[in-house]
Motif scaffolding. Structure first.
Motif, PDB file in Angstrom:
ATOM      1  N   GLN A 177       1.169  -1.480  -0.340  1.00 21.35           N
ATOM      2  CA  GLN A 177      -0.407  -0.179  -0.617  1.00 21.35           C
ATOM      3  C   GLN A 177       0.506   0.652   0.168  1.00 21.35           C
ATOM      4  O   GLN A 177       1.277   1.728   0.727  1.00 21.35           O
ATOM      5  CB  GLN A 177      -1.182   0.331   0.971  1.00 21.35           C
ATOM      6  CG  GLN A 177      -1.645  -1.061   0.798  1.00 21.35           C
ATOM      7  CD  GLN A 177      -2.867  -1.252   2.999  1.00 21.35           C
ATOM      8  OE1 GLN A 177      -3.407  -0.056   3.097  1.00 21.35           O
ATOM      9  NE2 GLN A 177      -2.294  -1.637   3.635  1.00 21.35           N
ATOM     10  N   PRO A 178       1.402   1.917  -1.414  1.00 19.64           N
ATOM     11  CA  PRO A 178       1.627   3.334  -1.018  1.00 19.64           C
ATOM     12  C   PRO A 178       1.387   4.402  -0.387  1.00 19.64           C
ATOM     13  O   PRO A 178       0.199   4.251  -0.541  1.00 19.64           O
ATOM     14  CB  PRO A 178       1.890   3.180  -2.249  1.00 19.64           C
ATOM     15  CG  PRO A 178       1.689   2.360  -3.114  1.00 19.64           C
ATOM     16  CD  PRO A 178       0.352   1.743  -2.759  1.00 19.64           C
ATOM     17  N   VAL A 179       1.563   5.070  -0.027  1.00 19.42           N
ATOM     18  CA  VAL A 179       1.463   5.598   1.198  1.00 19.42           C
ATOM     19  C   VAL A 179       2.682   6.938   0.617  1.00 19.42           C
ATOM     20  O   VAL A 179       3.905   7.083   1.052  1.00 19.42           O
ATOM     21  CB  VAL A 179       2.283   6.067   2.979  1.00 19.42           C
ATOM     22  CG1 VAL A 179       0.997   7.331   3.421  1.00 19.42           C
ATOM     23  CG2 VAL A 179       0.540   4.985   2.824  1.00 19.42           C
ATOM     24  N   TYR A 180       2.583   8.576  -0.339  1.00 17.71           N
ATOM     25  CA  TYR A 180       2.673   9.040  -0.692  1.00 17.71           C
ATOM     26  C   TYR A 180       3.207  10.348  -0.024  1.00 17.71           C
ATOM     27  O   TYR A 180       2.188  11.019   0.205  1.00 17.71           O
ATOM     28  CB  TYR A 180       2.525  10.024  -2.297  1.00 17.71           C
ATOM     29  CG  TYR A 180       2.166   8.581  -3.025  1.00 17.71           C
ATOM     30  CD1 TYR A 180       3.099   7.874  -3.412  1.00 17.71           C
ATOM     31  CD2 TYR A 180       0.766   8.429  -4.119  1.00 17.71           C
ATOM     32  CE1 TYR A 180       3.416   6.861  -4.205  1.00 17.71           C
ATOM     33  CE2 TYR A 180       0.821   6.833  -4.892  1.00 17.71           C
ATOM     34  CZ  TYR A 180       2.153   6.389  -5.283  1.00 17.71           C
ATOM     35  OH  TYR A 180       1.412   5.764  -5.914  1.00 17.71           O
ATOM     36  N   LEU A 181       3.957  10.357   1.147  1.00 18.54           N
ATOM     37  CA  LEU A 181       4.708  11.597   2.166  1.00 18.54           C
ATOM     38  C   LEU A 181       5.790  11.908   1.773  1.00 18.54           C
ATOM     39  O   LEU A 181       6.710  11.565   1.321  1.00 18.54           O
ATOM     40  CB  LEU A 181       4.284  10.957   3.426  1.00 18.54           C
ATOM     41  CG  LEU A 181       3.235  10.345   3.702  1.00 18.54           C
ATOM     42  CD1 LEU A 181       3.204   9.816   5.252  1.00 18.54           C
ATOM     43  CD2 LEU A 181       2.594  11.624   3.736  1.00 18.54           C
ATOM     44  N   ALA A 182       5.776  13.803   1.428  1.00 23.68           N
ATOM     45  CA  ALA A 182       7.266  14.329   1.752  1.00 23.68           C
ATOM     46  C   ALA A 182       8.100  13.518   3.179  1.00 23.68           C
ATOM     47  O   ALA A 182       7.466  13.187   3.719  1.00 23.68           O
ATOM     48  CB  ALA A 182       6.844  15.908   2.062  1.00 23.68           C
ATOM     49  N   PRO A 183       9.389  14.122   2.932  1.00 23.48           N
ATOM     50  CA  PRO A 183       9.420  13.261   3.999  1.00 23.48           C
ATOM     51  C   PRO A 183       9.538  14.154   5.327  1.00 23.48           C
ATOM     52  O   PRO A 183       9.860  13.089   6.214  1.00 23.48           O
ATOM     53  CB  PRO A 183      11.681  14.147   3.835  1.00 23.48           C
ATOM     54  CG  PRO A 183      11.492  14.510   2.113  1.00 23.48           C
ATOM     55  CD  PRO A 183      10.246  14.870   1.738  1.00 23.48           C
ATOM     56  N   ALA A 184       9.342  14.798   5.761  1.00 21.87           N
ATOM     57  CA  ALA A 184       9.163  15.255   6.853  1.00 21.87           C
ATOM     58  C   ALA A 184       7.427  14.782   7.327  1.00 21.87           C
ATOM     59  O   ALA A 184       7.543  14.545   8.614  1.00 21.87           O
ATOM     60  CB  ALA A 184       8.957  16.873   6.952  1.00 21.87           C
ATOM     61  N   ASP A 185       6.866  14.736   7.081  1.00 21.75           N
ATOM     62  CA  ASP A 185       5.254  14.033   6.876  1.00 21.75           C
ATOM     63  C   ASP A 185       5.339  12.437   7.137  1.00 21.75           C
ATOM     64  O   ASP A 185       5.151  11.915   7.995  1.00 21.75           O
ATOM     65  CB  ASP A 185       4.285  14.637   5.961  1.00 21.75           C
ATOM     66  CG  ASP A 185       4.303  15.388   5.540  1.00 21.75           C
ATOM     67  OD1 ASP A 185       4.005  16.796   6.783  1.00 21.75           O
ATOM     68  OD2 ASP A 185       3.259  16.280   4.502  1.00 21.75           O
TER      69      ASP A 185
END
Length: 327
Positions: A177-185
């Motif tokens: 299940q890919p969860v697309y998040l920027a590094p901080a998030d």
């Protein structure tokens, strides 16, 4: 008559919204007073960088590039971006002329029609990115990620890392299940236990290892090359070969300094990146800081990434990577 006026107004509104989107990329200060395409030798060099792009961060801090370009009447302006995909969006709309990203962002950008060229690359640094799990996680191998939530920055180099590690473990991309998040998030979600694994690059990788005891399930070693690329807007590269040469000379010089003064470089980067020097030094040692002109071999590796992303329907059309080279 009123219909034509309405159409004209609608077109004007769309044009305005497009301009505001470009501004939202964080590069307004760089784009003022210059057109997206450079028809003649530039008087301003606009560089996009990420906080983790150590060589460019130090080049900015040391000011050597500005001194080299001053006799040519070229001013240097810098803009920081959260990650490669955002930086390349800015390059695509003409807000920056040059930037440094991982191996996957150029593929996504080329698929989106961005007019850039590969200028140079950093030799492989596969240890500088990895797939992390919490220290108490029961997951011991990549194969055990089936059905699990894996976070990463969409379109970034770790997107390719995840695809490659899954394939190596006998899994499909659709198995997670890919969860697309920027590094901080992603870091916040990782600490809360909202995700099962996190694919990330240094120094964020080293920070998670040292600060919260994150465990590396796998690094890029044996799975990806993890090249880093210097990219230029095609019109800028075509019109400014002397500026580009000076820029690459100074980048190479900065890379040599980092290799021979790693602890000093880490100390200088610490207040800029907001991390302890020992964490930054760990990350610096995982990068090569050796840069070379783009060649056929590295383009072939990029082509493999593009072909794989197309097969997975992550990009909408097949690409010829070599089209993104200045002929």
């Amino acid at each position: 008559m009123s219909t034509n006026k309405n159409k004209t107004a609608l077109r004007a509104r769309r044009h305005t919204l497009a301009r505001l989107s470009a501004i939202a990329l964080g590069a307004l200060a760089l784009s003022m007073g210059s057109a997206p395409a450079q028809a003649q030798q530039a008087k301003v060099l606009r560089i996009g960088y990420q906080k983790a792009a150590n060589t460019l961060v130090l080049l900015k801090a040391h000011g050597a590039l500005e001194k080299r370009l001053q006799p040519l009447g070229v001013e240097v302006k810098w803009a920081e971006f959260a990650a490669g995909p955002q930086l390349l969006e800015a390059l695509n709309v003409g807000s920056v002329d040059f930037g440094y990203v991982g191996e996957a962002p150029p593929v996504f950008a080329q698929a989106a029609g961005a007019d850039f060229v590969y200028t140079a690359y950093e030799i492989p640094t596969p240890d500088a990115e990895g797939l992390l799990v919490p220290k108490n996680s029961p997951i011991k191998s990549v194969a055990e990620l089936k059905g699990k939530k894996v976070a990463f920055n969409k379109g970034s180099d770790v997107h390719w890392l995840v695809v490659a590690l899954l394939k190596k473990a006998g899994l499909q991309y659709s198995d997670i299940q890919p969860v697309y998040l920027a590094p901080a998030d992603a870091r916040a979600a990782f600490e809360k236990g909202a995700i099962d694994a996190w694919a990330i690059w240094d120094p964020f990788q080293a920070a998670a290892e040292k600060q919260v005891g994150a465990r590396r399930l796998a690094s890029g070693v044996g799975a990806v090359s993890h090249h880093q690329f210097f990219l230029s807007a095609r019109p800028f590269a075509a019109a400014n070969p002397q500026v580009e040469k000076i820029l690459l000379d100074e980048i190479t010089r900065e890379g040599e300094w980092v290799r021979t003064h790693t602890a000093q470089a880490a100390a200088q980067l610490a207040p800029i990146q907001g991390l302890d020097a020992d964490i930054i030094e760990t990350g610096l040692k995982r990068y090569a800081h050796v840069y070379k002109p783009v060649d056929a071999q590295v383009l072939a590796e990029q082509q493999k990434i593009a072909d794989t992303f197309y097969e997975l329907k992550l990009i909408p059309k097949p690409l010829k990577v070599s089209d993104a080279v200045l002929k």
